[in-house]
Design a protein around this motif. Structure first.
Motif, short mmCIF file in Angstrom:
data_model
loop_
_atom_site.label_atom_id
_atom_site.label_comp_id
_atom_site.label_asym_id
_atom_site.label_seq_id
_atom_site.Cartn_x
_atom_site.Cartn_y
_atom_site.Cartn_z
N LEU A 117 0.82 -1.44 0.13
CA LEU A 117 0.25 0.40 0.11
C LEU A 117 0.94 1.21 0.50
CD1 LEU A 117 -3.07 -0.31 2.43
CD2 LEU A 117 -3.03 0.50 -0.12
N ILE A 118 0.67 2.41 -0.88
CA ILE A 118 1.48 4.01 -1.18
C ILE A 118 -0.09 4.42 -0.57
CG2 ILE A 118 2.43 5.65 -2.51
CD1 ILE A 118 2.73 2.98 -4.54
N ILE A 119 0.18 5.35 0.41
CA ILE A 119 -0.91 5.69 1.11
C ILE A 119 -0.31 7.42 1.23
CG2 ILE A 119 -2.01 6.47 3.10
CD1 ILE A 119 -0.83 3.49 4.28
N ASP A 120 -0.77 8.43 1.02
CA ASP A 120 -1.23 9.76 1.15
C ASP A 120 -0.50 10.08 2.32
OD1 ASP A 120 -1.93 12.03 -1.01
OD2 ASP A 120 -2.30 13.09 0.04
N ASP A 121 0.96 11.11 1.88
CA ASP A 121 1.22 11.39 3.16
C ASP A 121 0.37 12.22 4.22
OD1 ASP A 121 3.74 10.93 2.12
OD2 ASP A 121 4.36 12.20 1.25
N SER A 122 -0.53 12.36 4.11
CA SER A 122 -1.29 13.44 4.65
C SER A 122 -1.82 12.82 6.05
CB SER A 122 -2.80 14.16 3.75
OG SER A 122 -3.29 13.42 3.79
N PHE A 155 -8.38 -2.50 6.49
CA PHE A 155 -8.75 -2.86 5.50
C PHE A 155 -7.35 -3.18 4.16
CE2 PHE A 155 -7.32 -1.24 0.37
CZ PHE A 155 -8.81 -1.75 0.21
N ALA A 156 -6.02 -3.89 5.27
CA ALA A 156 -5.20 -4.46 4.06
C ALA A 156 -5.49 -6.22 4.70
CB ALA A 156 -3.80 -4.47 4.69
N GLU A 157 -5.68 -6.13 5.92
CA GLU A 157 -6.27 -7.42 7.33
C GLU A 157 -7.01 -8.29 6.25
OE1 GLU A 157 -4.34 -9.08 8.93
OE2 GLU A 157 -2.66 -7.60 9.36
N LEU A 158 -8.39 -7.21 5.84
CA LEU A 158 -9.32 -7.39 5.49
C LEU A 158 -8.92 -8.46 3.73
CD1 LEU A 158 -12.69 -8.08 5.85
CD2 LEU A 158 -12.54 -5.65 4.85
N VAL A 159 -8.28 -7.59 3.15
CA VAL A 159 -8.64 -7.65 1.93
C VAL A 159 -7.17 -8.66 1.09
CG1 VAL A 159 -7.25 -6.60 -0.44
CG2 VAL A 159 -8.65 -5.49 0.96
N THR A 160 -6.02 -8.67 2.01
CA THR A 160 -5.61 -9.77 1.65
C THR A 160 -5.76 -11.95 2.39
OG1 THR A 160 -4.33 -9.49 3.93
CG2 THR A 160 -3.00 -8.55 2.36
N GLY A 161 -6.80 -11.19 3.51
CA GLY A 161 -7.65 -12.38 4.33
C GLY A 161 -8.73 -13.14 3.30
N ASN A 187 1.34 -6.52 5.85
CA ASN A 187 3.71 -5.96 7.26
C ASN A 187 3.14 -4.89 7.03
OD1 ASN A 187 6.33 -5.88 7.74
ND2 ASN A 187 6.71 -7.71 6.54
N ALA A 188 3.31 -3.50 8.72
CA ALA A 188 3.38 -1.74 8.30
C ALA A 188 5.14 -2.25 7.59
CB ALA A 188 3.32 -2.00 9.53
N GLN A 189 5.68 -2.94 8.03
CA GLN A 189 6.89 -2.81 6.81
C GLN A 189 6.75 -2.07 5.17
OE1 GLN A 189 9.59 -4.88 6.71
NE2 GLN A 189 11.99 -4.14 5.50
#
Length: 622
Positions: free
Chosen positions: A371-376, A388-394, A412-414
């Protein structure tokens, strides 16, 4: 005496045609005594697709016509033309048809004599096996002789265009635009800002946005057009465009050649080609109301691949289809996640990595995403994207895409970062590379946006393209990783198989074959600052830039196509047998044709690795 004279005449005849003219003096004498002569009346079918052949024929007089399995003309030949070697080299049955165009006399050589000549005289073997590039190209042609035509898999988008694009300027009124559509008999107009495509207006827009909304037809058409519409490359494949249109629920697609608009295709244009199963599968996925429905639809993908193998689609086409279906799955699951969690609080871009980013995905693939997230984004926003990531990857796991064993996922937060953090990560890789880290990070240089704000990905990839060509040490480490994995072939060109474990006596066709070419192409693309992620596109860019020898580049492109085709056919066979598809092929299950050309493909890869290693001095890296 008469017999000796006749044999001498045959010897002298053969000595005038390749490859017999390259044999040493005296070699033909013993050979001609083992030949027989056969007569074929005009119209006689000498060889036919599906029929076994165990002899080499050389036309003594007369003429023959050679066609492939779908009737396409391969060659016409008269005296000195030889045929039949294909089955002697690759095994039966024949994929070619050979018919006598005239009353024909042929010299006939048995399989044992042919094999002895190939073994004793490399020049004889090389003639029938052709030069390296021709060997690989011929292998692909033999494997991919389509029995169905499969129009939608072969047709380029520009081939569908029948009329030039109908365009209007931004300041044209809605009334004038409607009149133009009526007069020209089109269902869509392209709205131009000078030479730039600014938008599109369709008959549906006129109904929904003008008539139903009570808009003044005197307003500018720009007020009701769809701005910055989705476009496609004119040289792209029709099935890719149709999958994109189904996924986005659009019915008109402008085509671009570079920056120039060349026309518009519609779903009707595409559906006339062929009602292809992959398209319907993608459409079904897009309609599913929940993740269970998506998983049930996605479960049909292996059968689709099996069908495509039966149609002899190319590996490149099949890779794009499997990729497009995977994109459809991911986009639908992302949309379902938003339905559950609400809209994203700030702009983001969901990107896919690895083989799917390269449009080369096969079966048995796990998920690689980020995921690339906006700087804001603030702390609360980041918590949203974690859920969101957990739901989609699951749900991707549910749909048949296992979690990445190396943790390269948006969970992965990394790998779930703000844009400025991504810039910092790539800057570190490029400016202060560590060999082990580069090996693990190479997958991130194959990145493609799937959903969300694609501008975030564009900004990141643009920065990488600018910096990579000047990052000499990074490129050297990347090249070192690219040449580290040897193709599974030994010094004497025997296959190197696993010695123990679950995959004992198999060769990993992905790691040492496909993966090696992917790695080589990636180095060249980054060194050139090329934005392409597809391996064939990257090799084409290297050829165009002159950094790769034309022959070697062509060989590599054919090699990865052939290796990939063997892998997909192996996976399709596993599906038919009710087994999970994988990348581990048993050499004893391959035909002599496949073994021969796989050895050649692996040798091509190994040679290209040696060249790359010499260019970047990989042996000197610490």
């Amino acid at each position: 005496m008469a017999l000796d004279v006749e044999l001498a005449e045959i010897r002298d005849f053969l000595a005038g045609y390749p490859p017999f003219d390259d044999l040493p003096p005296g070699a033909l004498g013993p050979v001609v005594r083992r030949l027989s002569v056969e007569y074929f009346r005009r119209g006689t079918v000498i060889m036919a697709p599906g029929r076994d052949n165990t002899r080499l024929y050389v036309v003594r007089s007369g003429a023959v016509e050679i066609r492939d399995a779908v009737g396409a003309l391969v060659d016409r030949g008269d005296a000195g033309t030889s045929f039949g070697a294909t089955t002697l080299l690759r095994g039966n049955p024949s994929t070619l048809s050979v018919v006598a165009l005239e009353d024909t006399l042929a010299l006939v050589m048995d399989a044992d004599t042919f094999a002895e000549l190939c073994t004793s005289y490399p020049v004889f073997d090389e003639f029938f096996d052709a030069q390296r590039a021709e060997r690989m190209a011929g292998a692909l042609a033999a494997q991919q002789a389509s029995v169905s035509g499969s129009a939608i898999l072969k047709t380029r988008m520009r081939d569908l265009l029948r009329v030039p694009p109908v365009t209007v300027a931004l300041d044209v009124s809605i009334r004038e635009a409607a009149a133009e559509m009526s007069a020209r008999g089109v269902s869509a107009l392209l709205v131009m800002d000078g030479e730039r495509l600014a938008g599109i207006v369709t008959d549906r827009d006129l109904r929904n946005r003008v008539l139903a909304a009570g808009r003044d037809p005197g307003e500018a058409v720009a007020e009701v057009m769809t701005r910055d519409p989705v476009t496609a490359r004119a040289d792209g494949l029709a099935f890719e465009a149709l999958l994109e249109m189904v996924a986005r629920n659009i019915h008109h697609l402008p085509l671009l050649a570079g920056e120039q608009v060349v026309g518009v295709v519609t779903t009707t244009d595409l559906m006339r080609l062929e009602q292809a199963n992959p398209v319907y599968l993608a459409g079904d996925i897009a309609k599913q109301a929940d993740s269970a429905g998506v998983a049930a639809a996605a479960a049909r993908l292996p059968q689709v691949v099996e069908s495509l193998v039966a149609q002899d689609a190319s590996a490149a086409d099949m890779g794009r289809i499997v990729t497009s279906v995977g994109d459809a799955v991911e986009r639908r699951l992302i949309a379902l996640a938003h339905e559950r969690l609400g809209p994203a609080p700030v702009p983001y871009c969901w990107v896919t990595l690895g083989s799917r980013a390269r449009l080369e995905q096969a079966l048995a693939a796990d998920q690689d995403n980020a995921l690339i997230i906006d700087d804001s984004a603030g702390p609360d926003d980041l918590r949203y994207f974690e859920q969101f990531a957990e739901l989609v990857t699951g749900h991707l796991v549910e749909a048949g895409y296992p979690r990445c064993a190396g943790g390269v996922m948006a969970t992965n937060a990394q790998w779930r970062l703000r844009l400025r953090q991504w810039h910092a990560v790539f800057h570190e890789w490029l400016s202060a590379p560590v060999p082990d880290a580069i090996l693990r990070a190479s997958i991130f240089f194959d990145m493609r946006p799937v959903a969300g704000d694609v501008r975030l990905h564009g900004e990141l990839s643009g920065r990488v393209r600018e910096q990579a060509p000047t990052s000499a040490r990074f490129l050297s480490h990347l090249a070192g990783a690219a040449v580290a994995g040897s193709p599974p072939i030994g010094f004497f060109r025997g296959f190197v198989v696993e010695k123990e474990g679950d995959h004992k006596d198999t060769l990993d066709i992905k790691r040492g074959g496909i993966g090696a070419v992917v790695d080589l192409a990636r180095v060249h693309a980054l060194a050139l600052g090329v934005g392409a992620t597809n391996t064939d596109d990257r090799l084409a860019a290297a050829l165009a830039a002159g950094v790769m020898d034309a022959g070697r580049g062509a060989d590599l492109r054919d090699a990865i196509e052939f290796i990939s085709y063997v892998r997909l056919r192996h996976q399709a066979a596993a599906v038919r047998a009710g087994l999970p598809p994988d990348n581990h092929v048993r050499p004893d299950e391959l035909s002599s044709f496949d073994k021969r050309h796989l050895r050649e493909a692996f040798a091509i890869v190994r040679s290209a690795q040696s060249t790359l290693g010499a260019v970047y001095g990989t042996g000197k890296l610490g």
